[in-house]
Design an enzyme around this catalytic site. Structure first.
Site, mmCIF file in Angstrom:
data_model
loop_
_atom_site.group_PDB
_atom_site.id
_atom_site.type_symbol
_atom_site.label_atom_id
_atom_site.label_comp_id
_atom_site.label_asym_id
_atom_site.label_seq_id
_atom_site.Cartn_x
_atom_site.Cartn_y
_atom_site.Cartn_z
ATOM 1 N N TYR A 79 15.279 -12.447 -10.820
ATOM 2 C CA TYR A 79 16.386 -12.645 -11.764
ATOM 3 C C TYR A 79 17.233 -13.839 -11.334
ATOM 4 C CZ TYR A 79 20.444 -11.542 -14.667
ATOM 5 O OH TYR A 79 21.467 -11.590 -15.580
ATOM 6 N N PHE A 131 19.552 -32.853 -37.832
ATOM 7 C CA PHE A 131 18.439 -31.912 -37.831
ATOM 8 C C PHE A 131 19.016 -30.592 -38.353
ATOM 9 C CE2 PHE A 131 15.718 -28.672 -35.814
ATOM 10 C CZ PHE A 131 14.541 -29.014 -36.440
ATOM 11 N N THR A 132 18.188 -29.777 -39.001
ATOM 12 C CA THR A 132 18.691 -28.557 -39.668
ATOM 13 C C THR A 132 19.633 -27.755 -38.756
ATOM 14 O OG1 THR A 132 16.625 -27.508 -39.018
ATOM 15 C CG2 THR A 132 16.786 -28.221 -41.298
ATOM 16 N N ASP A 222 19.514 -35.878 -28.096
ATOM 17 C CA ASP A 222 18.535 -34.816 -28.351
ATOM 18 C C ASP A 222 17.139 -35.376 -28.069
ATOM 19 O OD1 ASP A 222 16.714 -33.022 -29.430
ATOM 20 O OD2 ASP A 222 17.793 -32.726 -31.309
ATOM 21 N N LYS A 265 8.703 -28.352 -28.004
ATOM 22 C CA LYS A 265 8.073 -29.643 -28.308
ATOM 23 C C LYS A 265 7.876 -30.441 -27.022
ATOM 24 C CE LYS A 265 10.310 -28.611 -32.381
ATOM 25 N NZ LYS A 265 11.596 -28.824 -33.016
ATOM 26 N N ARG A 388 9.340 -30.305 -47.111
ATOM 27 C CA ARG A 388 10.600 -30.877 -46.644
ATOM 28 C C ARG A 388 11.182 -31.645 -47.820
ATOM 29 N NH1 ARG A 388 12.217 -28.856 -41.395
ATOM 30 N NH2 ARG A 388 12.621 -27.281 -42.953
ATOM 31 N N PHE A 454 14.123 -21.634 -47.774
ATOM 32 C CA PHE A 454 12.741 -22.106 -47.590
ATOM 33 C C PHE A 454 11.958 -21.212 -46.631
ATOM 34 C CE2 PHE A 454 13.155 -24.021 -43.365
ATOM 35 C CZ PHE A 454 14.530 -24.228 -43.272
#
Ligand SMILES: *Cc1c(COP(=O)(O)O)cnc(C)c1O
Length: 481
Positions: A79, A131-132, A222, A265, A388, A454
């Site tokens: 942990y 970005f969303t 990012d 990613k 999109r 969506f």
């Protein structure tokens, strides 16, 4: 890498071999029509067992290497104070040159924490593009997003090598108009996701840094899609031709105050993290990790995934590994273009982006051309992409549609997953579809959630065009599924 054939043709060559396989299913066209109907013409709702090529996203579905798998067996499952965490932390320090690392369960968790700490009501966050999830976290905390992309960014047919660059003049004007004290931070996204995985240049990031210095603002970077962006900088930016991927990475990282990434990613695994050199920023964000993510030495990630990310980050420094995705995408885009299919150019990272507005000029935006095209591509090929366009937008408060800047279908190219024959197959079926595009009609919602419609929304075709399309397919392909 790419390689020249005796015939003169250049093709991308896989610099890996496949040693673990997953069996795929290719249902015949009649069954694909049925599956698409049952999924409410929404590719998110298809069952993966009905999908031949899953090109929905590049998130969490990239192929792992043998070395990543081997590292996962060595994970230290404790942990607190896990040796696995120390390994990941050291790798991050080595690659990005940042002293502090905060682990999170995925990219949007970083956005939650950064926004909670730095976005105050009535502040603005300038971005090269939103970005969303990054946008929602800023607005949830009372801030506003202002996109300061260059005009070329929205041009679908272009030769601009860096459509993801920020427009420095627009940025400066925005800061002057709002006042620097009303700017929460400046956010730059590598491999700009929603405009087709388009890169920014190192030079541009340096210019943004200079603006940050001038106005005493923080630069939040990012780097979820950094791998593709690195490839493009090395290929397209003259001053970086002789630099190693590692050197370029360090130079990029040096410009930012805070870096964050989705390891779904970057790093070919699953997880995320925030990196910084500032002790003050580290301490501000640290308490949120324990509140939302988990203890400071795992942040919601399993130790196995952390081991895989450590190796995956190292593999990201290997040009042959990171070029595979963009080169396959370039191949797919070029082959489609040769057959007249409208695609976004220049090809970016992340996936091949098909322009549904030019593919289906007869379908109005209110009948969701990109959604209809995504459904039609599945029917024609068993490959699923992602809408999109207007379906991915939210209605205005008065119920009116918010029409999207672009109507795109993204055929994502998970890294190291598909072979060239699979890509050729997808190209062939999409080219057939283009020749039969007048058969494709629009769609209308039958179940429409008010938020993120969506993901879960269900639609129906406005005519029996899916059945007609399948009949034509059978006529042209015989029993070839
Ligand atoms: C995917 C993505 C995120 C969010 O990461 P998740 O791991 O999906 O939460 C943030 N920024 C960019 C550019 C992304 O592509």
């Amino acid at each position: 890498m790419t390689i020249k054939f005796y015939s003169g043709e250049t093709i991308p060559l896989e610099m890996h071999k496949v040693r673990i396989v997953q069996k795929l299913n290719l249902p015949p066209v009649e069954e694909r029509v049925k599956a698409m109907k049952e999924a409410g013409y929404n590719t998110f709702l298809l069952k993966n067992e009905d999908v031949y090529m899953d090109m929905l996203t590049d998130s969490g579905v990239n192929a792992m290497s043998d070395r990543q798998q081997a590292a996962m067996l060595e994970a230290d499952d404790s942990y607190a104070g896990s040796a696995t965490f120390t390994k990941l932390e050291s790798k991050v320090q080595e690659i990005f040159g940042t002293k502090y690392f905060l682990p999170t369960h995925q990219g949007r968790a970083c956005e939650n924490i950064i926004s909670q700490v730095y976005v105050k009501p009535d502040t603005t966050v300038p971005m090269n593009y939103h970005f969303t999830t990054s946008k929602v976290h800023v607005t949830l905390n009372g801030g506003a997003v202002e996109e300061v992309f260059k005009d070329e960014a929205l041009n679908l047919v272009s030769e601009d090598p860096f459509k993801g660059d920020m427009d420095i003049e627009k940025l400066t004007t925005l800061i002057e108009e709002r006042g620097a004290d009303k700017i929460a931070f400046i956010r730059v996204e590598s491999g700009t996701n929603l405009i087709g995985g388009q890169p920014h240049s190192l030079e541009n990031l340096k210019q943004v840094r200079a603006v940050c210095n001038k106005y005493n603002l923080k630069l939040v970077y990012d780097i979820s899609l950094l791998a593709d962006n690195l490839h493009f900088i090395k290929e397209r930016e003259e001053s970086c031709k002789d630099k190693s991927i590692r050197e370029i990475t360090r130079e990029l990282a040096d410009q930012a105050d805070i870096l964050y990434f989705s390891a779904r990613k970057l790093g070919f695994a699953r997880g995320g993290g925030i990196c910084t050199n500032s002790e003050e920023d580290y301490l501000l964000m640290r308490e949120y990790i324990t509140l939302y993510e988990g203890f400071l030495t795992y942040g919601g990630m399993s130790v196995r995934e952390m081991e895989a990310i450590t190796v995956g980050l190292e593999e990201t420094m290997d040009e042959q590994y990171i070029s595979q995705g963009p080169q396959f995408i370039a191949y797919m885009s070029e082959e489609l273009q040769k057959k007249g299919v409208p695609v976004v150019t220049p090809a970016g990272g992340l996936g091949c982006h098909i322009d549904a507005s030019r593919f289906l000029p007869h379908v109005p935006q209110t009948a969701y051309p990109a959604g209809a095209l995504a459904a039609a591509i599945y029917i024609a090929s068993g490959a699923r992409g992602m809408e999109r366009g207007t379906m991915s937008e939210q209605r205005a408060e008065n119920g009116n549609e918010t029409l999207s800047h672009m109507e795109l279908v993204r055929m994502a190219m998970p890294r190291r997953v598909f072979t060239l024959s699979q890509v050729k197959y997808a190209v062939d079926r999409i080219a057939w579809l283009y020749d039969n595009r007048e058969l494709i009609g629009g769609m209308a919602f039958v179940e429409e959630p008010s938020v993120l419609r969506f993901f879960f929304g269900k639609l129906d075709a406005v005519t029996d065009w899916p059945e007609q399309l399948a009949a034509k397919f059978r006529e042209d392909f015989g029993d070839s599924l």
